[in-house]
Structure formats: structure tokens, C-alpha cells
Design an enzyme around this catalytic site. Sequence first.
Site, PDB file in Angstrom:
ATOM      1  N   TRP A 187       0.860  -1.192   0.000  1.00 19.41           N
ATOM      2  CA  TRP A 187       0.000   0.000   0.000  1.00 19.41           C
ATOM      3  C   TRP A 187       0.890   1.233   0.000  1.00 19.41           C
ATOM      4  O   TRP A 187       1.890   1.232   0.732  1.00 19.41           O
ATOM      5  CB  TRP A 187      -0.858  -0.026   1.270  1.00 19.41           C
ATOM      6  N   SER A 193       4.427  -6.090   2.479  1.00 14.89           N
ATOM      7  CA  SER A 193       3.660  -5.209   3.356  1.00 14.89           C
ATOM      8  C   SER A 193       2.197  -5.648   3.393  1.00 14.89           C
ATOM      9  O   SER A 193       1.885  -6.770   3.776  1.00 14.89           O
ATOM     10  CB  SER A 193       3.822  -3.753   2.902  1.00 14.89           C
ATOM     11  N   MET A 194       1.268  -4.789   2.949  1.00 18.40           N
ATOM     12  CA  MET A 194      -0.138  -5.158   2.911  1.00 18.40           C
ATOM     13  C   MET A 194      -0.377  -6.410   2.084  1.00 18.40           C
ATOM     14  O   MET A 194      -1.274  -7.212   2.376  1.00 18.40           O
ATOM     15  CB  MET A 194      -0.953  -3.998   2.338  1.00 18.40           C
ATOM     16  N   ASP A 221      12.661  -0.923  10.272  1.00 20.55           N
ATOM     17  CA  ASP A 221      11.405  -0.631   9.578  1.00 20.55           C
ATOM     18  C   ASP A 221      10.588   0.327  10.439  1.00 20.55           C
ATOM     19  O   ASP A 221      10.071  -0.050  11.491  1.00 20.55           O
ATOM     20  CB  ASP A 221      10.637  -1.941   9.333  1.00 20.55           C
ATOM     21  N   HIS A 253      11.533  -0.104   5.564  1.00 16.99           N
ATOM     22  CA  HIS A 253      10.382  -0.876   5.092  1.00 16.99           C
ATOM     23  C   HIS A 253      10.551  -1.306   3.631  1.00 16.99           C
ATOM     24  O   HIS A 253      10.244  -2.446   3.277  1.00 16.99           O
ATOM     25  CB  HIS A 253       9.114  -0.033   5.242  1.00 16.99           C
TER      26      HIS A 253
END
Length: 273
Positions: free
Chosen positions: A29, A95-96, A224, A253
Site C-alpha cells: 500500500w 507489506s499489505m 522498519d 520498510h
Amino acid sequence: MTILTARDGTEIYYKDWGTGQPVLFSHGWPLSADMWDHQMLHLAQNGYRAIAFDRRGFGRSSQPWTGYDYDTFADDIAQLIDHLDLRDIVLVGFSMGGGDIVRYITRHGDSRVSKLVLISAVTPFFIRTDDHPDGVPAEIFDAIRAEITNDRAQFLDDFNTIFYGTNRPDSTVSKGVLTQTLQIALQASIKGTIDCVTAFSETDFRKEMADIRVPTLIIHGDDDQTVPLAPTAALAARIVPGAQFKVYPGAPHATCTTHKDLVNQDLLAFIRR
């Protein structure tokens, strides 16, 4: 363009490079399939079929008003897999996108899946609750939704700082990368961008991740600032049976860009194993 029309009429864009065992990528995202260019190029050049899609509401996919939940995202992936008749798939989520592929396995089964890779993923649980005290406070996500509503462009421009860790003295991220990331993020539906904050922060994958039975690689940076290591990857590594866990010292990240060579190396080695 390569487009899949989902059952509710939403058009899902995807790119499909190379030939061989398929590796299917689910992006973070508020990005698109383009975030995977380094990994897709590397794998396609090494004899694999690299496929990445734009999640509904993002990139070149259409922008429905509803459907920004993990069950729907998993169903979109299932339809894409069926459409391309993919088998022996390596699923990779950033991530997402880690939640997308976990929910695909637990909702649709792993009969077509050979391996799973979670990179800087929000799984298994992101938000702080009474039984998850290491999570991120709910107020942070409330503020993100409010800032996107008020001035999305400026929020996303500022977000790049912690996403790429450019506030660290040793950062070497180029201006071009930051410009491209902002451009990709602003392609997305503002409604989808807001709704996905709720989806990725509040969805609890802890119980279902304990049922994963395919070989799993978990990669996360220990610096992160977006998705903290302790409540996500470190916990996932304890939950998923037999998971291989790699921590990148000093990595932010956005490991797929800042540490692309290491990610490519570890990803290829894991697939070949």
C-alpha cells in the site's frame, strides 16, 4: 493491456513476464505491480514466470467504491490464478500484500501453491490490542486516514521518508525513486487508499497463519519505521510452522528497493531450494 474482469465487474490489471514456474507478486500500500520491477526482471531472466497485479483500486485496475477487504482481495487472486491456470506457484507479498496471499491460502487452499514469501509484511497483526500489546496504536491509523482525506498528496510525499528511511544518515535512495513512488501512489483511488488502512491494520491473521503448511520465507528490516518488526515478522516467524526468518540489519520498510540485490538473491535461493 492484460486485464482480468473479476466477478463483480472490477478490472484487475496484471503483467506477466517470462516462462517457467510461476511466481505471483502482491504489492504493498498504496503502490502497484510496478514496485516489483527489480524482482520480476531478475526472476524472468533466471527462468521463472513473474506475474504481478494491481490490487483493485490501485495502479491501472479499476476503482470500485467497495471491496477493499482481505476476503475480496483473496478472491481476486483466486480468479487470476484460475484465469491463468497457474500451478506450483510461489506467492510473494510485500507489506499489505502479505495479507492478500495468506488469506488466499486460508480461504482457497494451497493445492496450487508450492511456497510462500512475506517481505516487510503486516502479518500476522498490526494494530495494538489487549492481547497484542506490541502492535501500533489505533490512533496512528486514525491520523493516517484523516491526513489522506485532508491532503493525500502531501501525506504520501511525507510518508516516503519513513517508507524508504531517508531520515537515516546512510540513506542512498534517489530523488527519482521518491518521485516515482509518489506518482504510483497518486494513481490509486482515494477511497481505496483510506479503506485499505482499516483492512491492513485491523485484520488479525494470527490463527490462520498457524495453519500454513507450505515452506515459508519471512524477510524484514530491523529499522522498519512503517511496519515494526516485533508485532509482525518476528511474531509470524514463531507462528508459521518451520518458517525461515531473515532479518536485514539497518533495512527500512522498502527492502525490495533499498536492498533489492539481497532480496533478489534470497528470493531466488528460496525458490530453487
